[in-house]
Design a protein around this motif. Structure first.
Motif, PDB file in Angstrom:
ATOM      1  N   SER A  17     -81.603  54.994 -58.498  1.00  0.00           N
ATOM      2  CA  SER A  17     -82.481  55.033 -58.454  1.00  0.00           C
ATOM      3  C   SER A  17     -83.143  56.068 -57.615  1.00  0.00           C
ATOM      4  N   ILE A  32     -88.679  59.954 -66.649  1.00  0.00           N
ATOM      5  CA  ILE A  32     -87.317  59.857 -66.533  1.00  0.00           C
ATOM      6  C   ILE A  32     -86.157  59.164 -66.477  1.00  0.00           C
ATOM      7  N   VAL A  33     -86.169  58.923 -65.169  1.00  0.00           N
ATOM      8  CA  VAL A  33     -84.868  58.483 -65.106  1.00  0.00           C
ATOM      9  C   VAL A  33     -85.712  56.362 -65.107  1.00  0.00           C
ATOM     10  N   TRP A  45     -85.037  56.116 -68.831  1.00  0.00           N
ATOM     11  CA  TRP A  45     -83.482  55.574 -69.103  1.00  0.00           C
ATOM     12  C   TRP A  45     -82.526  54.131 -68.688  1.00  0.00           C
ATOM     13  N   PHE A  46     -82.968  54.487 -67.611  1.00  0.00           N
ATOM     14  CA  PHE A  46     -82.678  52.732 -66.857  1.00  0.00           C
ATOM     15  C   PHE A  46     -83.342  51.721 -67.497  1.00  0.00           C
ATOM     16  N   PHE A  83     -82.330  51.210 -71.245  1.00  0.00           N
ATOM     17  CA  PHE A  83     -80.699  50.872 -72.179  1.00  0.00           C
ATOM     18  C   PHE A  83     -80.718  49.123 -71.034  1.00  0.00           C
ATOM     19  N   LEU A 131     -80.697  65.407 -64.023  1.00  0.00           N
ATOM     20  CA  LEU A 131     -81.365  64.734 -64.839  1.00  0.00           C
ATOM     21  C   LEU A 131     -81.252  64.931 -66.275  1.00  0.00           C
ATOM     22  N   ILE A 147     -78.013  65.088 -69.693  1.00  0.00           N
ATOM     23  CA  ILE A 147     -78.239  64.013 -70.487  1.00  0.00           C
ATOM     24  C   ILE A 147     -77.173  63.445 -70.560  1.00  0.00           C
ATOM     25  N   MET A 198     -77.449  61.508 -67.201  1.00  0.00           N
ATOM     26  CA  MET A 198     -78.127  60.373 -66.689  1.00  0.00           C
ATOM     27  C   MET A 198     -77.578  58.981 -67.650  1.00  0.00           C
ATOM     28  N   LEU A 199     -76.317  59.248 -68.834  1.00  0.00           N
ATOM     29  CA  LEU A 199     -76.426  58.358 -70.192  1.00  0.00           C
ATOM     30  C   LEU A 199     -74.817  57.383 -69.111  1.00  0.00           C
ATOM     31  N   ALA A 252     -77.437  55.305 -67.025  1.00  0.00           N
ATOM     32  CA  ALA A 252     -77.746  53.955 -67.455  1.00  0.00           C
ATOM     33  C   ALA A 252     -76.995  52.820 -68.381  1.00  0.00           C
ATOM     34  N   SER A 265     -87.093  51.398 -61.526  1.00  0.00           N
ATOM     35  CA  SER A 265     -86.785  52.721 -61.556  1.00  0.00           C
ATOM     36  C   SER A 265     -87.381  53.604 -60.615  1.00  0.00           C
TER      37      SER A 265
END
Length: 186
Positions: free
Chosen positions: A21, A38-39, A42-43, A46, A100, A102, A105-106, A109, A145
């Motif tokens: 992050s 958003i960050v 995601w983190f 997961f 950012l 998908i 970020m996936l 994460a 994050s």
């Protein structure tokens, strides 16, 4: 497992996500709460999902290994912590970009939460109440994050390796604590 132990594990697990992050924040021209959130989602999401998956997997084998489960928990936390320390001390710089989307970020994460999968297996062996544990881990990771994006944007990559180092040391400490408790030393 005590609330304090769970909190310490959550902090240790969140350090990888916090470090990434920071890099995200460093790469962003302007940080908004929406981007940082958003960050964090995601983190945090997961970091909550992976221990649950690990718990489900570990529960399948729990009956076969209860006699030495504390050794497995110790070994897993030692390996995860050692890996985080090694990564923190390496001279390789790996900073994320500001995207950012998908796909990126996936991947980030999943990469930052693999250690949480192993901790979930450990939770199954220790018979931790998984729903409150994963909620706690997810919230801690979300908060750190989200803050990490802002820290990275303001201070740069200065704290990234320190966060990973601290996370590794914390997880190793918790591994020793679990082992000592089961051996009757603590």
């Amino acid at each position: 497992m005590s609330l304090l132990s769970l909190f310490i594990i959550a902090i240790g697990l969140a350090m990888d996500a916090f470090a990434v992050s920071i890099c995200k924040g460093l790469a962003m021209q302007k940080v908004s709460f929406k981007k940082a959130g958003i960050v964090g989602l995601w983190f945090g999401g997961f970091q909550a999902l992976m221990p649950f998956v690990g718990y489900l997997l570990g529960s399948q084998f729990e009956q076969y290994i209860t006699a030495f489960d504390h050794w497995i928990a110790f070994a897993l936390l030692l390996l995860i912590g050692g890996s985080m320390i090694r990564e923190a001390l390496s001279k390789q710089e790996e900073c994320a970009n500001a995207s950012l989307d998908i796909k990126s970020m996936l991947l980030l994460a999943v990469a930052t939460s693999i250690d949480a999968l192993a901790v979930g297996v450990t939770f199954a062996f220790l018979q931790v109440e998984i729903i409150p544990a994963i909620a706690f881990i997810g919230v801690i990771t979300f908060v750190l994050s989200t803050l990490g994006v802002k820290v990275g944007n303001v201070f740069g990559v200065k704290y990234k390796s320190k966060a990973e180092l601290a996370g590794g040391v914390i997880l190793i400490f918790m591994g020793f604590q679990i082992l000592f408790e089961h051996l009757g030393i603590f």
